[in-house]
Design a protein around this motif. Structure first.
Motif, short mmCIF file in Angstrom:
data_model
loop_
_atom_site.label_atom_id
_atom_site.label_comp_id
_atom_site.label_asym_id
_atom_site.label_seq_id
_atom_site.Cartn_x
_atom_site.Cartn_y
_atom_site.Cartn_z
N LYS A 160 45.92 21.78 -36.75
CA LYS A 160 44.74 22.32 -37.96
C LYS A 160 42.96 21.50 -37.55
O LYS A 160 42.43 21.55 -37.56
N ARG A 161 43.21 20.79 -36.28
CA ARG A 161 42.58 20.13 -35.45
C ARG A 161 41.41 21.31 -34.28
O ARG A 161 40.49 21.35 -33.99
N LEU A 162 42.83 22.23 -33.86
CA LEU A 162 42.85 23.36 -33.07
C LEU A 162 41.56 24.49 -34.14
O LEU A 162 40.93 25.13 -33.74
N GLU A 163 42.04 24.49 -35.45
CA GLU A 163 41.29 25.04 -35.89
C GLU A 163 39.53 24.66 -35.99
O GLU A 163 38.34 25.73 -35.99
N GLN A 164 39.76 23.37 -36.85
CA GLN A 164 38.64 22.84 -36.85
C GLN A 164 37.64 22.76 -36.11
O GLN A 164 36.48 23.34 -35.55
N ALA A 165 38.06 23.10 -34.58
CA ALA A 165 36.98 22.87 -33.18
C ALA A 165 36.81 24.26 -32.60
O ALA A 165 36.07 24.64 -32.49
N THR A 166 37.64 25.19 -33.33
CA THR A 166 36.89 26.89 -33.21
C THR A 166 35.93 27.31 -34.18
O THR A 166 34.83 27.62 -33.58
N THR A 167 36.67 26.41 -35.78
CA THR A 167 35.43 26.86 -36.70
C THR A 167 33.62 26.66 -36.31
O THR A 167 32.87 26.40 -37.11
N ALA A 168 33.92 24.77 -35.48
CA ALA A 168 32.79 23.96 -35.57
C ALA A 168 32.14 24.93 -34.15
O ALA A 168 30.44 24.51 -34.29
N LEU A 169 32.61 25.64 -33.93
CA LEU A 169 31.58 26.20 -32.25
C LEU A 169 30.80 27.82 -33.27
O LEU A 169 30.52 28.53 -32.44
N ARG A 170 31.45 28.34 -34.62
CA ARG A 170 30.86 28.81 -35.33
C ARG A 170 29.49 29.48 -35.21
O ARG A 170 28.62 28.04 -36.25
#
Length: 396
Positions: free
Chosen positions: A386-396
């Motif tokens: 979940k943290r990895l997914e949130q981190a990638t989303t934060a860069l969009r």
């Protein structure tokens, strides 16, 4: 050296000697694990004894009345002793003025009360700060006047702050108990304090209490002032944290987690403590790092992490996306996670660090942690993905 450890509370100054101050002393010694062998002696409770001996000196002509007070008649001649730290120290009686031993209100002054109490308590060694050297000839004269044998006197160096000035409140915490609330372990504090002005020889620094007792000698006491270095204390505390089991640290860390609002179960907390304790300086550090691993709301990017992302935001995002895909189907054990991530690095033609560091940043907000495979295991599969997914989303 053997012997007994006796505790005396010198509370004759009623304005400064409150029950609260006494409690600070007792609690501090108890926290350090320094247990006295007999019931504490309260100097203020011995007033009648102090008055008795002052009156005796007066009757023997060794003291005299002046404005309602009893003043000790200091005899002429040399007053010398072999100091356990400094060697021979000598004063001349003619250079020391007669001094009050009992005030006009019939209360004793410090130099008299401590001599009377030391005689009655059969104290054999008086070790104290070298700011007391000037008191010693007065006390020796009183021992002689009372017909008592002298103890061994030793004057240890003062403790200074990093600026070289006498340690005081302006340097931070000064009561021993304060360091308990700063996340210092009592064993580390004992070890650190023992080395302020004393050395067992060689480069040895980490010692148990029994080892310090066995190694202690007056020869190891230094004459120059010691420096209270908080950085050194935290380093030493880190050594003790590393060597202390998670089970033993849990009772110290759990209350701090509760104050942070972290509700991790015991097993999860223990697993996280094991992971972070070797990189912590205080139990507060342990609690903060455990909180980051158990609850994503504590993840905050530090400056180094922000810079690492800014250096190559596209590469950071691509690495996280690849890791996310690879880890989703990976068995969640430390060894399996390491194997999969190293294989991923080979597949992408990059060093393992290029895969590990983005994960570390996404999971902790920092650039330093335990090995990433262990970090992933501690955070847990669901939380980590979940943290990895949130981190990638934060860069969009």
């Amino acid at each position: 050296m053997g012997g007994q450890f006796l505790l005396r509370i010198e509370d004759t100054d009623k304005a400064r000697s409150t029950d609260e101050h006494t409690r600070v002393i007792l609690d501090g010694l108890s926290w350090l694990g320094l247990d006295w062998d007999e019931e504490p002696v309260f100097q203020g409770a011995r007033l009648a004894r102090h008055q008795e001996l002052a009156d005796r000196l007066l009757a023997e002509g060794k003291a005299y009345m002046e404005e309602g007070a009893i003043r000790f008649r200091l005899p002429p001649g040399e007053i010398a002793w072999d100091d356990a730290v400094h060697g021979r120290i000598s004063f001349q009686g003619e250079d020391i003025k007669d001094f009050v031993i009992l005030r006009s209100d019939r209360t004793p002054i410090y130099n008299f009360a401590v001599v009377v109490d030391d005689i009655d308590m059969r104290i054999t060694h008086v070790l104290r700060g070298d700011d007391h050297i000037s008191n010693t000839p007065k006390q020796i004269a009183l021992y002689r006047a009372l017909g008592a044998a002298l103890p061994v006197f030793g004057h240890v160096p003062m403790i200074n702050g990093p600026d070289g000035k006498k340690l005081s409140k302006r340097h931070g915490a000064t009561a021993v108990g304060d360091y308990q609330h700063m996340g210092i372990l009592p064993a580390a504090m004992r070890n650190f304090l023992a080395l302020l002005g004393w050395s067992p020889g060689g480069d040895r620094e980490i010692m148990t209490q029994d080892e310090m007792i066995q190694l202690f000698s007056f020869d190891g006491i230094q004459q120059k002032s010691a420096i209270f270095d908080m950085t050194k204390l935290e380093w030493m505390n880190g050594q003790y944290l590393s060597a202390t089991s998670a089970e033993d640290l849990y009772p110290l860390v759990a209350p701090q987690l509760e104050r942070l609002g972290v509700n991790g179960n015991r097993d999860a907390v223990l697993k996280a403590i094991v992971a972070v304790k070797t990189r912590s300086r205080t139990t507060i550090d342990v609690a903060r790092q455990v909180a980051v691993r158990l609850d994503a709301k504590f993840v905050q990017l530090d400056d180094k992490a922000k810079q690492a992302i800014a250096n190559d935001p596209a590469g950071y995002k691509a690495s996280l996306e690849a890791s996310l895909a690879a880890l989703a189907a990976t068995e969640w054990t430390a060894s399996a996670l390491e194997q999969r991530l190293r294989a991923l690095a080979e597949e992408r033609g990059v060093t393992a660090g290029k895969v590990f560091q983005p994960i570390r940043i996404a999971l902790t907000g920092g650039t330093v942690s335990e090995p990433v495979n262990e970090l992933l295991y501690v955070v847990g599969k669901e939380g980590a993905l979940k943290r990895l997914e949130q981190a990638t989303t934060a860069l969009r």
